[in-house]
Design a protein around this motif. Structure first.
Motif, PDB file in Angstrom:
ATOM      1  N   GLY A  48       8.255  21.874   7.567  1.00 60.63           N
ATOM      2  CA  GLY A  48       9.559  21.553   7.019  1.00 60.63           C
ATOM      3  C   GLY A  48      10.292  22.799   6.565  1.00 60.63           C
ATOM      4  N   VAL A  49      11.572  22.870   6.852  1.00 64.07           N
ATOM      5  CA  VAL A  49      12.382  24.026   6.494  1.00 64.07           C
ATOM      6  C   VAL A  49      13.345  23.679   5.368  1.00 64.07           C
ATOM      7  CG1 VAL A  49      14.078  25.689   7.325  1.00 64.07           C
ATOM      8  CG2 VAL A  49      12.226  24.937   8.835  1.00 64.07           C
ATOM      9  N   THR A 102      18.788  18.815  -2.435  1.00 56.43           N
ATOM     10  CA  THR A 102      18.299  19.652  -1.337  1.00 56.43           C
ATOM     11  C   THR A 102      16.922  20.217  -1.670  1.00 56.43           C
ATOM     12  OG1 THR A 102      19.446  21.587  -2.232  1.00 56.43           O
ATOM     13  CG2 THR A 102      20.608  20.311  -0.559  1.00 56.43           C
ATOM     14  N   LEU A 103      16.159  20.440  -0.630  1.00 52.87           N
ATOM     15  CA  LEU A 103      14.844  21.061  -0.753  1.00 52.87           C
ATOM     16  C   LEU A 103      14.740  22.152   0.295  1.00 52.87           C
ATOM     17  CD1 LEU A 103      12.281  18.110  -1.078  1.00 52.87           C
ATOM     18  CD2 LEU A 103      12.923  19.743  -2.855  1.00 52.87           C
ATOM     19  N   TYR A 104      14.048  23.229  -0.039  1.00 55.66           N
ATOM     20  CA  TYR A 104      13.853  24.321   0.907  1.00 55.66           C
ATOM     21  C   TYR A 104      12.401  24.785   0.854  1.00 55.66           C
ATOM     22  CZ  TYR A 104      18.949  24.686   0.988  1.00 55.66           C
ATOM     23  OH  TYR A 104      20.286  24.428   1.129  1.00 55.66           O
ATOM     24  N   ALA A 105      11.911  25.183   2.002  1.00 51.78           N
ATOM     25  CA  ALA A 105      10.625  25.855   2.030  1.00 51.78           C
ATOM     26  C   ALA A 105      10.779  27.183   1.307  1.00 51.78           C
ATOM     27  CB  ALA A 105      10.184  26.082   3.474  1.00 51.78           C
ATOM     28  N   VAL A 147      12.325  30.270   3.022  1.00 54.68           N
ATOM     29  CA  VAL A 147      13.730  30.352   3.435  1.00 54.68           C
ATOM     30  C   VAL A 147      14.708  30.280   2.276  1.00 54.68           C
ATOM     31  CG1 VAL A 147      13.104  29.304   5.645  1.00 54.68           C
ATOM     32  CG2 VAL A 147      14.091  27.867   3.827  1.00 54.68           C
ATOM     33  N   LYS A 148      14.204  30.090   1.080  1.00 58.27           N
ATOM     34  CA  LYS A 148      15.094  29.984  -0.082  1.00 58.27           C
ATOM     35  C   LYS A 148      15.957  31.231  -0.215  1.00 58.27           C
ATOM     36  CE  LYS A 148      12.341  26.839  -2.917  1.00 58.27           C
ATOM     37  NZ  LYS A 148      11.480  26.693  -4.121  1.00 58.27           N
ATOM     38  N   GLY A 149      17.234  30.998  -0.451  1.00 61.85           N
ATOM     39  CA  GLY A 149      18.164  32.099  -0.607  1.00 61.85           C
ATOM     40  C   GLY A 149      18.755  32.605   0.699  1.00 61.85           C
ATOM     41  N   ARG A 150      18.184  32.177   1.820  1.00 57.69           N
ATOM     42  CA  ARG A 150      18.686  32.634   3.122  1.00 57.69           C
ATOM     43  C   ARG A 150      19.205  31.485   3.981  1.00 57.69           C
ATOM     44  NH1 ARG A 150      15.173  34.794   6.553  1.00 57.69           N
ATOM     45  NH2 ARG A 150      13.346  33.771   5.641  1.00 57.69           N
ATOM     46  N   PHE A 151      18.642  30.294   3.811  1.00 56.20           N
ATOM     47  CA  PHE A 151      19.050  29.122   4.581  1.00 56.20           C
ATOM     48  C   PHE A 151      19.792  28.157   3.670  1.00 56.20           C
ATOM     49  CE2 PHE A 151      15.645  29.065   8.193  1.00 56.20           C
ATOM     50  CZ  PHE A 151      15.863  30.413   8.408  1.00 56.20           C
ATOM     51  N   HIS A 209      23.872  20.322   8.937  1.00 53.22           N
ATOM     52  CA  HIS A 209      23.902  21.698   9.405  1.00 53.22           C
ATOM     53  C   HIS A 209      22.854  22.526   8.675  1.00 53.22           C
ATOM     54  CE1 HIS A 209      27.765  20.552  11.126  1.00 53.22           C
ATOM     55  NE2 HIS A 209      28.178  20.179   9.929  1.00 53.22           N
ATOM     56  N   LEU A 210      22.417  23.560   9.341  1.00 43.01           N
ATOM     57  CA  LEU A 210      21.508  24.518   8.721  1.00 43.01           C
ATOM     58  C   LEU A 210      22.045  25.915   9.013  1.00 43.01           C
ATOM     59  CD1 LEU A 210      18.841  24.815   7.120  1.00 43.01           C
ATOM     60  CD2 LEU A 210      17.713  25.212   9.323  1.00 43.01           C
ATOM     61  N   GLN A 211      22.589  26.540   7.984  1.00 44.65           N
ATOM     62  CA  GLN A 211      23.079  27.914   8.102  1.00 44.65           C
ATOM     63  C   GLN A 211      21.929  28.861   7.785  1.00 44.65           C
ATOM     64  OE1 GLN A 211      26.207  29.209   8.989  1.00 44.65           O
ATOM     65  NE2 GLN A 211      25.089  31.151   8.941  1.00 44.65           N
TER      66      GLN A 211
END
Length: 130
Positions: free
Chosen positions: A48-49, A58-61, A64-68, A86-88
């Motif tokens: 999961g990303v 929202t949740l982030y791996a 990728v935190k701070g970049r996605f 979307h995923l930036q």
């Protein structure tokens, strides 16, 4: 039946940015849904990303935190049957090279576990070169 279609993958050099998008068709909108982005590199398990739910959580791996950044938008259809997620991705590294998949579930909270999703797209390739 809900249809999930990804787009926007491609090749970029390290340090660059890409945005991948997912269109969900015939989506029955309610506040209980969640959507997520996953990736799978050759020889590795799917992971999961990022994820987002109807409450905007929202949740982030950690990687990728701070970049996605994951975001969502509703389609123009007034019946609420179309959505986009979307995923930036910024400051990309070769290690993120993988097939990226969009997933959706009608009743859930944001989760990075792929067990939490029923609808899946075919994936879009993201390649980062050094």
């Amino acid at each position: 039946r809900v249809k999930v279609v990804e787009s926007g993958g491609g090749s970029v050099q390290a340090g660059g940015s890409l945005k991948v998008s997912c269109e969900l068709s015939d989506w029955i909108y309610n506040h209980a849904y969640c959507m997520g982005w996953f990736r799978q590199a050759p020889g590795k398990e799917r992971e999961g990303v990022a994820a987002i739910d109807g409450d905007g959580t929202t949740l982030y791996a950690d990687s990728v935190k701070g970049r996605f950044t994951i975001s969502q938008e509703h389609g123009k259809n007034d019946e609420g049957r179309q959505m986009y997620v979307h995923l930036q991705m910024n400051n990309l590294e070769p290690e993120v090279t993988a097939m990226y998949y969009c997933a959706a579930e009608e009743t859930c909270s944001a989760t990075l576990s792929d067990d939490g999703y029923y609808y899946w797209g075919q994936g879009t390739q993201v390649t980062v070169s050094s």
